[in-house]
Motif scaffolding. Structure first.
Motif, PDB file in Angstrom:
ATOM      1  N   UNK A  92       0.864  -1.186   0.000  1.00 46.22           N
ATOM      2  CA  UNK A  92       0.000   0.000   0.000  1.00 46.22           C
ATOM      3  C   UNK A  92       0.899   1.233   0.000  1.00 46.22           C
ATOM      4  N   UNK A  93       0.836   2.005  -1.064  1.00 45.90           N
ATOM      5  CA  UNK A  93       1.648   3.217  -1.172  1.00 45.90           C
ATOM      6  C   UNK A  93       0.752   4.418  -0.883  1.00 45.90           C
ATOM      7  N   UNK A  94       0.909   5.019   0.300  1.00 43.49           N
ATOM      8  CA  UNK A  94       0.018   6.115   0.686  1.00 43.49           C
ATOM      9  C   UNK A  94       0.656   6.989   1.759  1.00 43.49           C
ATOM     10  N   UNK A  95       0.229   8.232   1.802  1.00 45.90           N
ATOM     11  CA  UNK A  95       0.604   9.177   2.850  1.00 45.90           C
ATOM     12  C   UNK A  95      -0.647   9.589   3.617  1.00 45.90           C
ATOM     13  N   UNK A  96      -0.459  10.268   4.730  1.00 40.82           N
ATOM     14  CA  UNK A  96      -1.590  10.825   5.474  1.00 40.82           C
ATOM     15  C   UNK A  96      -1.148  12.108   6.171  1.00 40.82           C
ATOM     16  N   UNK A  97      -2.073  12.746   6.883  1.00 44.81           N
ATOM     17  CA  UNK A  97      -1.797  14.055   7.492  1.00 44.81           C
ATOM     18  C   UNK A  97      -2.080  14.027   8.988  1.00 44.81           C
ATOM     19  N   UNK A  98      -1.324  14.829   9.733  1.00 44.17           N
ATOM     20  CA  UNK A  98      -1.625  15.043  11.152  1.00 44.17           C
ATOM     21  C   UNK A  98      -2.120  16.480  11.315  1.00 44.17           C
ATOM     22  N   UNK A  99      -3.085  16.666  12.240  1.00 45.91           N
ATOM     23  CA  UNK A  99      -3.654  18.015  12.389  1.00 45.91           C
ATOM     24  C   UNK A  99      -3.716  18.483  13.845  1.00 45.91           C
ATOM     25  N   UNK A 100      -2.895  17.905  14.708  1.00 47.47           N
ATOM     26  CA  UNK A 100      -2.816  18.404  16.084  1.00 47.47           C
ATOM     27  C   UNK A 100      -2.154  19.788  16.056  1.00 47.47           C
ATOM     28  N   UNK A 101      -2.807  20.838  16.588  1.00 46.18           N
ATOM     29  CA  UNK A 101      -2.276  22.210  16.496  1.00 46.18           C
ATOM     30  C   UNK A 101      -0.861  22.377  17.044  1.00 46.18           C
ATOM     31  N   UNK A 102      -0.509  21.642  18.065  1.00 49.21           N
ATOM     32  CA  UNK A 102       0.829  21.748  18.645  1.00 49.21           C
ATOM     33  C   UNK A 102       1.794  20.691  18.094  1.00 49.21           C
ATOM     34  N   UNK A 103       1.396  20.035  17.018  1.00 49.16           N
ATOM     35  CA  UNK A 103       2.203  18.954  16.466  1.00 49.16           C
ATOM     36  C   UNK A 103       1.852  17.632  17.131  1.00 49.16           C
ATOM     37  N   UNK A 104       2.222  16.552  16.494  1.00 48.30           N
ATOM     38  CA  UNK A 104       1.871  15.227  16.999  1.00 48.30           C
ATOM     39  C   UNK A 104       3.137  14.416  17.245  1.00 48.30           C
ATOM     40  N   UNK A 105       3.185  13.787  18.406  1.00 49.99           N
ATOM     41  CA  UNK A 105       4.356  13.001  18.770  1.00 49.99           C
ATOM     42  C   UNK A 105       4.476  11.708  17.984  1.00 49.99           C
ATOM     43  N   UNK A 106       5.721  11.354  17.692  1.00 49.06           N
ATOM     44  CA  UNK A 106       6.053  10.073  17.062  1.00 49.06           C
ATOM     45  C   UNK A 106       6.749   9.236  18.127  1.00 49.06           C
ATOM     46  N   UNK A 107       6.206   8.038  18.408  1.00 47.72           N
ATOM     47  CA  UNK A 107       6.685   7.234  19.531  1.00 47.72           C
ATOM     48  C   UNK A 107       7.207   5.873  19.065  1.00 47.72           C
ATOM     49  N   UNK A 108       8.136   5.314  19.832  1.00 55.85           N
ATOM     50  CA  UNK A 108       8.701   4.002  19.494  1.00 55.85           C
ATOM     51  C   UNK A 108       7.750   2.861  19.838  1.00 55.85           C
ATOM     52  N   UNK A 109       6.753   3.129  20.666  1.00 52.34           N
ATOM     53  CA  UNK A 109       5.694   2.174  20.984  1.00 52.34           C
ATOM     54  C   UNK A 109       4.349   2.901  20.931  1.00 52.34           C
ATOM     55  N   UNK A 110       3.267   2.172  20.756  1.00 54.04           N
ATOM     56  CA  UNK A 110       1.958   2.821  20.630  1.00 54.04           C
ATOM     57  C   UNK A 110       1.372   3.268  21.975  1.00 54.04           C
ATOM     58  N   UNK A 111       2.058   4.206  22.591  1.00 59.39           N
ATOM     59  CA  UNK A 111       1.575   4.765  23.847  1.00 59.39           C
ATOM     60  C   UNK A 111       2.222   6.124  24.102  1.00 59.39           C
ATOM     61  N   UNK A 112       1.496   6.984  24.813  1.00 51.03           N
ATOM     62  CA  UNK A 112       2.012   8.317  25.130  1.00 51.03           C
ATOM     63  C   UNK A 112       3.020   8.221  26.269  1.00 51.03           C
ATOM     64  N   UNK A 113       4.250   8.603  25.976  1.00 51.96           N
ATOM     65  CA  UNK A 113       5.300   8.589  26.985  1.00 51.96           C
ATOM     66  C   UNK A 113       6.463   9.420  26.471  1.00 51.96           C
ATOM     67  N   UNK A 114       6.918  10.344  27.281  1.00 53.98           N
ATOM     68  CA  UNK A 114       8.045  11.185  26.878  1.00 53.98           C
ATOM     69  C   UNK A 114       9.307  10.357  26.670  1.00 53.98           C
ATOM     70  N   UNK A 115       9.442   9.281  27.418  1.00 48.07           N
ATOM     71  CA  UNK A 115      10.611   8.415  27.276  1.00 48.07           C
ATOM     72  C   UNK A 115      10.622   7.696  25.920  1.00 48.07           C
ATOM     73  N   UNK A 116       9.434   7.509  25.345  1.00 50.49           N
ATOM     74  CA  UNK A 116       9.314   6.795  24.075  1.00 50.49           C
ATOM     75  C   UNK A 116       9.219   7.738  22.872  1.00 50.49           C
TER      76      UNK A 116
END
Length: 266
Positions: free
Chosen positions: A106-130
């Motif tokens: 599947x060749x596709x892109x998408x968009x993020x729209x969080x006003x303050x930017x969106x975090x990219x994490x090494x695991x699927x969970x919110x954590x500053x360490x990740x």
């Protein structure tokens, strides 16, 4: 004439090894031919390790698309690649096929729209360490790979995270929370199908191991030794002249004997 004969004999000696080396290249080339395996069910994952556990799951592979197989990884897994992400897939979850699909991924892109930017994490969970990076607001060039169930970061919202690649100076791979993403791809069914391969790597793997451990060693030694012999034979006459200089005897006119000339030694 003697030197030409030596070179000819060495060429004859090297020729069988050259042919063997050529055949080895053909074997390796055949092994490197791409084998694609089709995902034919939902719930098929690409794993970071050949282990059947949730921690090893990278993302769910889209149904009806393909992974490119590289080699066996034990009894249960293939080592493979999906686009440019390398990992493992369960053998029982895919069907190896003899053919090259036009659209394997599947060749596709998408968009993020969080006003303050969106975090990219090494695991699927919110954590500053990740946290690996922050994707800026309205970035729409993020590469889509697949989804996985993770933390429900906002109560009563989704627990789906997207595995993706964010390219800015360097490539960063990880997960973003799907709640703040849009322009996601509509994944259509890939109808490409080919002849099934029952056992993709059995013969190639054995041949490659034998060639690597034994034959290649003989090929290298067999090619190197004649070259060293030729070099020695070509240099040997010069070494003998240096180590055993012959004194010259000059005949003197009107004399029936020879006199030794000391100047010949200098």
């Amino acid at each position: 004439m003697k030197k030409l004969m030596i070179i000819f004999l060495v060429f004859v000696a090297i020729m069988p090894f050259s042919l063997a080396f050529k055949n080895s290249n053909i074997t390796f080339a055949a092994q490197k031919e791409s084998i694609y395996a089709k995902v034919e069910n939902d719930g098929v994952y690409l794993y970071s390790n050949p282990k059947i556990d949730n921690e090893s799951k990278l993302f769910q592979l889209p149904n009806s698309y393909f992974v490119r197989l590289i080699e066996n990884a034990g009894e249960d897994f293939y080592y493979c690649v999906y686009k440019d992400v390398y990992g493992y897939v369960k053998k029982s979850d895919v069907t190896a096929m003899k053919g090259t699909p036009i659209m394997p991924f599947v060749e596709a892109n998408f968009r993020v729209y969080a006003p303050e930017g969106l975090g990219l994490y090494s695991k699927p969970q919110l954590s500053e360490q990740l946290k690996k990076a922050t994707i800026p607001y309205l970035t729409d060039t993020i590469t889509y790979y697949g989804t996985i169930v993770g933390q429900e970061a906002i109560p009563d919202k989704s627990n789906v995270w997207i595995y993706c690649k964010f390219s800015y100076e360097t490539n960063a791979y990880g997960y973003v929370y799907s709640v703040f993403c849009d322009k996601l791809p509509t994944i259509t069914t890939n109808t490409e199908r080919f002849e099934v391969i029952e056992v993709p790597f059995e013969i190639a793997s054995k041949g490659a191991k034998e060639l690597t451990s034994v034959a290649m060693g003989f090929i290298i030694v067999g090619v190197s030794l004649p070259c060293l012999i030729v070099l020695f034979l070509l240099v040997k006459p010069s070494m003998q002249k240096v180590n055993n200089p012959k004194t010259k005897l000059k005949g003197r006119r009107n004399k029936d004997y020879f006199e030794f000339d000391e100047n010949d030694l200098t």
